[in-house]
Write a protein that holds these residues in place. Structure first.
Motif, short mmCIF file in Angstrom:
data_model
loop_
_atom_site.label_atom_id
_atom_site.label_comp_id
_atom_site.label_asym_id
_atom_site.label_seq_id
_atom_site.Cartn_x
_atom_site.Cartn_y
_atom_site.Cartn_z
N LYS A 189 41.38 1.51 8.93
CA LYS A 189 42.15 0.39 9.49
C LYS A 189 43.36 0.07 8.63
O LYS A 189 44.44 -0.25 9.14
N LEU A 190 43.19 0.15 7.31
CA LEU A 190 44.31 -0.14 6.41
C LEU A 190 45.42 0.88 6.59
O LEU A 190 46.60 0.53 6.59
N ALA A 191 45.05 2.14 6.79
CA ALA A 191 46.09 3.15 7.00
C ALA A 191 46.83 2.90 8.31
O ALA A 191 48.06 3.01 8.38
N ALA A 192 46.06 2.51 9.38
CA ALA A 192 46.72 2.24 10.67
C ALA A 192 47.65 1.03 10.55
O ALA A 192 48.77 1.04 11.08
N LEU A 193 47.20 0.01 9.85
CA LEU A 193 48.06 -1.16 9.68
C LEU A 193 49.30 -0.83 8.85
O LEU A 193 50.38 -1.36 9.11
N ALA A 194 49.15 0.05 7.87
CA ALA A 194 50.32 0.45 7.08
C ALA A 194 51.34 1.18 7.94
O ALA A 194 52.56 0.96 7.83
N GLU A 195 50.84 2.05 8.84
CA GLU A 195 51.77 2.76 9.74
C GLU A 195 52.48 1.76 10.65
O GLU A 195 53.69 1.86 10.88
N ARG A 196 51.72 0.79 11.21
CA ARG A 196 52.35 -0.21 12.07
C ARG A 196 53.35 -1.07 11.30
O ARG A 196 54.41 -1.43 11.82
N LEU A 197 53.03 -1.34 10.04
CA LEU A 197 53.95 -2.13 9.22
C LEU A 197 55.24 -1.38 8.95
O LEU A 197 56.33 -1.96 8.94
N ASP A 198 55.12 -0.08 8.73
CA ASP A 198 56.35 0.71 8.51
C ASP A 198 57.21 0.78 9.76
O ASP A 198 58.45 0.80 9.68
N ALA A 199 56.56 0.85 10.93
CA ALA A 199 57.33 0.99 12.18
C ALA A 199 57.84 -0.34 12.71
O ALA A 199 58.75 -0.38 13.53
N ALA A 200 57.26 -1.47 12.28
CA ALA A 200 57.64 -2.77 12.84
C ALA A 200 59.09 -3.13 12.59
O ALA A 200 59.79 -3.58 13.50
N PRO A 201 59.66 -2.97 11.37
CA PRO A 201 61.06 -3.37 11.18
C PRO A 201 62.02 -2.60 12.08
O PRO A 201 62.95 -3.19 12.64
N GLU A 202 61.80 -1.29 12.24
CA GLU A 202 62.71 -0.51 13.09
C GLU A 202 62.61 -0.99 14.54
O GLU A 202 63.63 -1.13 15.23
N ALA A 203 61.37 -1.28 15.00
CA ALA A 203 61.22 -1.74 16.39
C ALA A 203 61.88 -3.11 16.57
O ALA A 203 62.58 -3.35 17.56
N ARG A 204 61.69 -4.00 15.61
CA ARG A 204 62.32 -5.32 15.73
C ARG A 204 63.83 -5.22 15.69
O ARG A 204 64.54 -5.91 16.42
N LEU A 205 64.35 -4.30 14.83
CA LEU A 205 65.80 -4.14 14.74
C LEU A 205 66.36 -3.58 16.05
O LEU A 205 67.41 -4.02 16.54
N ALA A 206 65.64 -2.61 16.65
CA ALA A 206 66.11 -2.05 17.92
C ALA A 206 66.09 -3.10 19.02
O ALA A 206 67.01 -3.20 19.83
N GLU A 207 65.02 -3.92 19.04
CA GLU A 207 64.93 -4.98 20.05
C GLU A 207 66.04 -6.00 19.89
O GLU A 207 66.67 -6.44 20.85
N ALA A 208 66.32 -6.39 18.63
CA ALA A 208 67.40 -7.35 18.38
C ALA A 208 68.75 -6.78 18.78
O ALA A 208 69.62 -7.49 19.30
#
Length: 519
Positions: free
Chosen positions: A424-443
């Motif tokens: 679960k920690l590895a999956a959350l780390a992957e989601r954490l790495d991808a979250a800024p790029e997704a938020r930046l693209a949405e913005a």
């Protein structure tokens, strides 16, 4: 063709009014004709908003007039209008342009005759009596000699002087005065607050708590005494835990507080007489009781002395009473020596008979028997302890056999939870790495959408669809009158601006419109 055209000329010579001008003219006419009026009618709907103003209706069998009293006028009213009252309202007529209606600004309200006021008083009395506020079971007894008396009245009137004078003549007491208004709009709330204030005093505090409350006022008309008919005063009197005497008005005056009080006095002076007894009469009564008690004691002592002497003559002489017992005492004293000897001999024979049965061999046999019994019990105790130890060892072995599988299962569960947590920690780390790029693209997408909306809604896009912006003296012109006042006119199109010209010259008689002018 002119850009701005005048509207159609009026059909006749009647003047044109704006709505505000017409409303003001009507207001001046009504206020001029009805500067001060007195209106008689029945009070309809009554509204008391939080602002303190009072809104109500005055009506008869055919018409209704809206009435309003401002906060300051309500505070000066002797009687407040209630629904169903027939009153005479004094005020001035005016209009309210916001709702296109006329209304009466009421400065004072008076009941339409004593009959209407008495009818309202009787209605209120019946309603409060139905709640049980006037029941005799609620009445509390008046203390015989109160230590502290609380008086609720005006501090500057003759009433308080009469009460203090009467108390000083009869029996001086500690008096607390709570000053209140006994007439007018402030009367009812101040009297109710005074009654509640006396009840709120804690016993044993810096201010002594009254044992009795007197609510007093001199005589007056029904309107003058109306404050003591208010519901807030009646409820405060009925809820008082301290006994309360009502002394409002003269003997013929009756108010609703008289029904709720524990005792009614016809006058304030009579209330003081009810509150305390006459000190001199009490002293005379105490002296009389003392004299009667002394006479009763003297008579009782004399009567009991005579009775004692009569009973003494019926008793025998003292020597006659003691001769028989003394003779019996001498007889038993002569028999005591021989009786003691015979009792000692009898006890000695019994002892000798029993001592012959006690030999050393019997004691040794008893000791040996007790030793054998003790040894047998020790052997049984050792066997029982051994069996218990064996059972405990077997139980401990069984528990140890069950402990190993349980420990292995617990360790396995812990390792499995650790692996799951790591995944679960590895999956959350992957989601954490991808979250800024997704938020930046949405913005970025939202910003582009907002920019497109800005470009679409801007007035430049509106100009491209065939519209134009007219400016006069550098400011945007939105009306014909503003364009006529401007010294220079400029029109902005989608591809640039064009200066058109200034204010047109006056036309000569018979001359047509000037060609080329915007006007």
């Amino acid at each position: 063709m002119d850009l701005f055209e005048d509207g159609p000329a009026p059909a006749g010579n009647q003047p044109e009014y704006t709505v505000s001008e017409l409303s003001g003219a009507v207001k001046r006419v009504i206020e001029g004709e009805f500067g001060l009026v007195r209106v008689r009618g029945e009070v309809g709907r009554v509204s008391r908003p939080a602002s303190g103003h009072l809104y109500f209706d005055l009506k008869d069998d055919r018409s209704v007039i809206a009435a309003v009293s401002w906060k300051g006028q309500v505070a000066r009213m002797q009687v407040r209008p209630e629904e169903g009252m027939e009153v005479v309202a004094t005020g001035r007529m005016t209009t309210f342009p916001g709702q296109s209606k006329y209304q009466l600004i009421v400065e004072d309200v008076a009941p339409a005759g004593a009959g209407a006021l008495m009818a309202m008083l009787e209605k209120r009395r019946a309603a409060l009596a139905a709640e049980g506020l006037f029941d005799a079971e609620r009445k509390k007894p008046i203390p015989y000699l109160p230590g502290v008396i609380g008086v609720v009245t005006s501090p500057s009137g003759a009433v308080i002087r009469d009460i203090l004078h009467r108390l000083r003549d009869r029996f001086p007491r500690h008096v607390l005065i709570w000053p209140v208004a006994v007439q007018g709009q402030a009367c009812a709330p101040e009297v109710a607050a005074a009654i509640r204030g006396f009840n709120a005093i804690e016993p044993g505090g810096a201010v002594p708590r009254p044992d009795l409350i007197i609510v007093a006022r001199g005589g007056g008309s029904l309107e003058d005494l109306w404050g003591f008919n208010e519901e807030i005063v009646v409820r405060a009197a009925a809820a008082s835990r301290i006994p309360l005497i009502s002394a409002v008005g003269h003997e013929t005056d009756t108010t609703l507080i008289d029904f709720a009080a524990d005792r009614r006095a016809p006058t304030p002076t009579a209330a003081a007489e009810m509150a305390v007894p006459v000190r001199m009469e009490l002293l005379a009564q105490v002296d009389g009781f003392g004299a009667r008690a002394m006479r009763a004691v003297v008579a009782g002592v004399g009567l009991r002395g005579q009775r004692l002497r009569d009973l003494g003559r019926a008793l025998p002489r003292a020597d006659a009473l003691t001769q028989g017992p003394a003779q019996r005492l001498d007889l038993w004293a002569g028999r005591l020596g021989s009786g003691l000897g015979m009792a000692a001999a009898r006890k000695r024979r019994v002892f000798e008979a029993r001592a012959g049965l006690v030999r050393p061999e019997l004691l040794l046999g008893l000791v040996a028997h007790r030793r054998r019994d003790l040894g047998e019990r020790g052997l049984r105790l050792d066997a029982m302890a051994e069996r218990r130890r064996e059972r405990l060892e077997a139980r401990l072995a069984a528990l140890a056999g069950r402990l190993a599988p349980s420990l292995a299962r617990i360790v396995g569960d812990a390792e499995r939870k650790v692996r799951d947590g790591r995944d679960k920690l590895a999956a959350l780390a992957e989601r954490l790495d991808a979250a800024p790029e997704a938020r930046l693209a949405e913005a970025r997408q939202r910003m582009e959408a907002l920019d497109r909306m800005r470009a679409t809604l801007g007035y430049a896009e509106t100009l491209k669809r065939g519209f134009a912006v007219v400016r006069g003296d550098g400011a945007v012109v939105t009306s014909k009158a503003a364009a006529e006042r401007a010294a220079a006119i400029e029109i902005e199109f989608a591809d640039g601006r064009v200066a058109v010209g200034g204010r047109p010259r006056p036309k000569k008689p018979g001359e047509g419109p000037e060609q080329g002018s915007l006007f």
